[in-house]
Design a protein around this motif. Structure first.
Motif, PDB file in Angstrom:
ATOM      1  N   UNK A 241       0.833  -1.206   0.000  1.00 39.52           N
ATOM      2  CA  UNK A 241       0.000   0.000   0.000  1.00 39.52           C
ATOM      3  C   UNK A 241       0.868   1.256   0.000  1.00 39.52           C
ATOM      4  N   UNK A 242       1.969   1.232   0.758  1.00 40.27           N
ATOM      5  CA  UNK A 242       2.867   2.390   0.792  1.00 40.27           C
ATOM      6  C   UNK A 242       3.485   2.638  -0.577  1.00 40.27           C
ATOM      7  N   UNK A 243       3.863   1.567  -1.269  1.00 41.77           N
ATOM      8  CA  UNK A 243       4.466   1.713  -2.594  1.00 41.77           C
ATOM      9  C   UNK A 243       3.471   2.310  -3.581  1.00 41.77           C
ATOM     10  N   UNK A 244       2.231   1.831  -3.543  1.00 40.72           N
ATOM     11  CA  UNK A 244       1.228   2.349  -4.472  1.00 40.72           C
ATOM     12  C   UNK A 244       0.924   3.809  -4.192  1.00 40.72           C
ATOM     13  N   UNK A 245       0.808   4.168  -2.931  1.00 43.64           N
ATOM     14  CA  UNK A 245       0.524   5.565  -2.588  1.00 43.64           C
ATOM     15  C   UNK A 245       1.661   6.486  -3.001  1.00 43.64           C
ATOM     16  N   UNK A 246       2.887   5.963  -3.039  1.00 43.66           N
ATOM     17  CA  UNK A 246       4.043   6.796  -3.389  1.00 43.66           C
ATOM     18  C   UNK A 246       4.015   7.247  -4.843  1.00 43.66           C
ATOM     19  N   UNK A 247       3.347   6.481  -5.692  1.00 44.71           N
ATOM     20  CA  UNK A 247       3.342   6.772  -7.117  1.00 44.71           C
ATOM     21  C   UNK A 247       4.359   5.976  -7.897  1.00 44.71           C
ATOM     22  N   UNK A 248       5.259   5.281  -7.202  1.00 46.77           N
ATOM     23  CA  UNK A 248       6.260   4.468  -7.888  1.00 46.77           C
ATOM     24  C   UNK A 248       5.604   3.228  -8.484  1.00 46.77           C
ATOM     25  N   UNK A 249       6.292   2.609  -9.430  1.00 44.50           N
ATOM     26  CA  UNK A 249       5.857   1.312  -9.947  1.00 44.50           C
ATOM     27  C   UNK A 249       6.028   0.271  -8.845  1.00 44.50           C
ATOM     28  N   UNK A 250       5.066  -0.640  -8.740  1.00 44.88           N
ATOM     29  CA  UNK A 250       5.168  -1.743  -7.796  1.00 44.88           C
ATOM     30  C   UNK A 250       5.421  -3.032  -8.560  1.00 44.88           C
ATOM     31  N   UNK A 251       6.626  -3.580  -8.417  1.00 45.97           N
ATOM     32  CA  UNK A 251       6.932  -4.906  -8.949  1.00 45.97           C
ATOM     33  C   UNK A 251       6.572  -5.890  -7.844  1.00 45.97           C
ATOM     34  N   UNK A 252       5.499  -6.621  -8.044  1.00 52.28           N
ATOM     35  CA  UNK A 252       4.880  -7.367  -6.953  1.00 52.28           C
ATOM     36  C   UNK A 252       5.219  -8.842  -7.015  1.00 52.28           C
ATOM     37  N   UNK A 253       6.035  -9.286  -6.039  1.00 46.02           N
ATOM     38  CA  UNK A 253       6.302 -10.712  -5.863  1.00 46.02           C
ATOM     39  C   UNK A 253       5.625 -11.244  -4.613  1.00 46.02           C
ATOM     40  N   UNK A 254       5.003 -10.360  -3.840  1.00 45.32           N
ATOM     41  CA  UNK A 254       4.321 -10.731  -2.605  1.00 45.32           C
ATOM     42  C   UNK A 254       2.838 -10.923  -2.891  1.00 45.32           C
ATOM     43  N   UNK A 255       2.474 -12.135  -3.333  1.00 49.79           N
ATOM     44  CA  UNK A 255       1.090 -12.397  -3.699  1.00 49.79           C
ATOM     45  C   UNK A 255       0.142 -12.251  -2.527  1.00 49.79           C
ATOM     46  N   UNK A 256       0.656 -12.498  -1.306  1.00 52.60           N
ATOM     47  CA  UNK A 256      -0.229 -12.500  -0.144  1.00 52.60           C
ATOM     48  C   UNK A 256      -0.838 -11.129   0.120  1.00 52.60           C
ATOM     49  N   UNK A 257      -0.090 -10.053  -0.166  1.00 53.38           N
ATOM     50  CA  UNK A 257      -0.649  -8.726   0.103  1.00 53.38           C
ATOM     51  C   UNK A 257      -1.855  -8.455  -0.784  1.00 53.38           C
ATOM     52  N   UNK A 258      -1.838  -8.958  -2.002  1.00 48.17           N
ATOM     53  CA  UNK A 258      -2.981  -8.795  -2.899  1.00 48.17           C
ATOM     54  C   UNK A 258      -4.117  -9.729  -2.492  1.00 48.17           C
ATOM     55  N   UNK A 259      -3.776 -10.953  -2.124  1.00 43.25           N
ATOM     56  CA  UNK A 259      -4.796 -11.911  -1.683  1.00 43.25           C
ATOM     57  C   UNK A 259      -5.509 -11.389  -0.440  1.00 43.25           C
ATOM     58  N   UNK A 260      -4.747 -10.858   0.505  1.00 41.10           N
ATOM     59  CA  UNK A 260      -5.312 -10.400   1.774  1.00 41.10           C
ATOM     60  C   UNK A 260      -6.072  -9.090   1.604  1.00 41.10           C
ATOM     61  N   UNK A 261      -5.516  -8.157   0.847  1.00 38.76           N
ATOM     62  CA  UNK A 261      -6.098  -6.815   0.781  1.00 38.76           C
ATOM     63  C   UNK A 261      -6.418  -6.363  -0.621  1.00 38.76           C
ATOM     64  N   UNK A 262      -7.045  -7.235  -1.417  1.00 39.31           N
ATOM     65  CA  UNK A 262      -7.307  -6.903  -2.811  1.00 39.31           C
ATOM     66  C   UNK A 262      -8.042  -5.591  -3.003  1.00 39.31           C
ATOM     67  N   UNK A 263      -9.108  -5.375  -2.229  1.00 46.84           N
ATOM     68  CA  UNK A 263      -9.885  -4.139  -2.367  1.00 46.84           C
ATOM     69  C   UNK A 263      -9.051  -2.930  -1.950  1.00 46.84           C
ATOM     70  N   UNK A 264      -8.244  -3.093  -0.930  1.00 47.16           N
ATOM     71  CA  UNK A 264      -7.393  -1.996  -0.466  1.00 47.16           C
ATOM     72  C   UNK A 264      -6.332  -1.656  -1.505  1.00 47.16           C
TER      73      UNK A 264
END
Length: 436
Positions: free
Chosen positions: A140-163
């Protein structure tokens, strides 16, 4: 003078924040960075975050790459002091000055690192290679920063998809690094799919019929359920094709990993879970496929080497030259690739993931949290391998679900799921099993 990719974007001033730098993804990512440096395409590594279990390695990475800001998740009182000690040793050993001006510590350190490094441009990248749902805050911090998020942490999306969806600063901000989702993103370029978190334009138009996730089948492919009683941790950790961390490797053996990847694909690409199928491909060369509405199926094939999708995550949509680092497939000798249907009776985790997606926005978080507890118990010798997915299913089936959850809702649901899983694990641990 700054270098340019084929598309012409300046890369000489790009910055990279690497979360999970001492883990499997992180160490391979730094190999990629050093390979890109040979062509003048490497980003400046502005910050590194790690859990704290490998401080000498973190210190060596920081000194070698001249990284000014570090973050350590450990809450130990002396962790910053011990890291400073290791930095001094690394600087002496490598004959370079200690470049670190800031050390952040504690559970929120990785998220704080994103802000402390000041990444904010579209050309900057935060690579989240943390394992587990603790990666949600940094995502969430990376997305709010405006930077590109290269996502290897699937759990953060699984847990907080709507967020995660709500935190997007712009369409197409997320670039998947999991090999399967990287493959899908590459294959989608062959057709029209202007949907999901990875699309630069979100209009709802799509030519996609189905996504096909490939699975190696793990170390127990071909075995029936009756053959898996008494499986040991050493057996579960003996993956036939991939070198990964222990949690991901155990998840691969139960196919929970593939269930989580199904949820991730659903959220990343905005494709219904029922239109995502799993096929077993033991060679792990075809990393996933996209079936289009005209009947064509586009597959992405490459060696089972995570450095390729990691590199794409850092340079997307450009393809860097990884010669000398990644060896391409050889076509000089006969070869064959096998594809088999998934045995969902022996490996019910994928069906459970579909059930979680259908149930509510918080059921996937419950599945992930319960599974993290169950895997930890299995690795500690407190739970049978066959019981892992049974514990997961018990907790998922008890959860009532929430609609439109906020961050505190998600965290509360996770706490409940972990506690409930532990209660079930304790009961099973104290009850003799006829599978033992």
């Amino acid at each position: 003078m700054s270098s340019r990719t084929r598309e012409g974007a300046e890369v000489g001033t790009r910055r990279l924040v690497l979360l999970g730098s001492t883990g499997s993804i992180g160490t391979q990512a730094l190999e990629v960075v050093e390979r890109l440096a040979a062509d003048g395409l490497a980003p400046q590594v502005a910050g590194l975050a790690a859990g704290g279990g490998r401080l000498p390695l973190l210190a060596e990475q920081a000194v070698r790459l001249r990284v000014p800001v570090l973050a350590v998740a450990s809450q130990a009182d002396d962790v910053a002091e011990r890291l400073r000690h290791e930095l001094a040793h690394a600087a002496l050993r490598l004959g370079r000055p200690d470049p670190v001006r800031t050390v952040l510590t504690g559970p929120q350190a990785a998220a704080e690192l994103v802000e402390a490094t000041g990444v904010e441009q579209e050309g900057d990248t935060v690579l989240n290679g943390v394992t587990g749902s603790v990666g949600l805050g940094p995502t969430l911090a990376a997305l709010r920063s405006g930077a590109r998020l290269a996502l290897a942490n699937k759990e953060s999306l699984v847990v907080g998809g709507a967020l995660v969806r709500a935190a997007l600063a712009r369409p197409g901000q997320v670039v998947p690094v999991d090999s399967e989702h990287s493959a899908i993103a590459q294959a989608l370029a062959s057709g029209r799919h202007e949907k999901g978190l990875t699309s630069p334009t979100v209009t709802g138009r799509s030519e996609v019929r189905r996504l096909v996730l490939t699975a190696s089948g793990g170390p127990f492919r071909g075995r029936g359920r009756a053959d898996l009683a008494g499986v040991t941790a050493a057996q579960a950790l003996n993956h036939p094709t991939w070198a990964m961390g222990p949690v991901v490797t155990v998840n691969s053996s139960t196919l929970v990993n593939k269930g989580l990847e199904l949820i991730e694909a659903h959220l990343l690409f905005d494709v219904p879970a029922d239109d995502i199928v799993v096929v077993v491909h033991p060679q792990s060369v075809v990393h996933s496929m996209v079936e289009f509405t005209d009947g064509a199926t586009i597959a992405q094939a490459s060696p089972p080497d995570m450095r390729l999708p990691i590199a794409l995550g850092l340079t997307w949509p450009a393809r860097p030259d990884l010669g000398g680092l990644v060896t391409p497939n050889s076509w000089a000798a006969p070869l064959s690739w096998d594809f088999e249907p998934l045995d969902e009776e022996t490996f019910p985790a994928v069906s459970l993931a579909r059930q979680a997606v259908r149930a509510s926005a918080t059921h996937p978080a419950v599945l992930n949290a319960a599974n993290e507890q169950a895997v930890a118990a299995f690795l500690a010798g407190r739970l049978e391998w066959l019981d892992i997915v049974e514990v997961d299913a018990s907790v998922v089936n008890e959860h009532e679900g929430l609609t439109d959850p906020d961050l505190e809702d998600v965290l509360s649901v996770e706490r409940w799921a972990r506690q409930r899983a532990e209660e079930i694990i304790a009961r099973r641990s104290s009850t003799p099993s006829d599978r033992r």
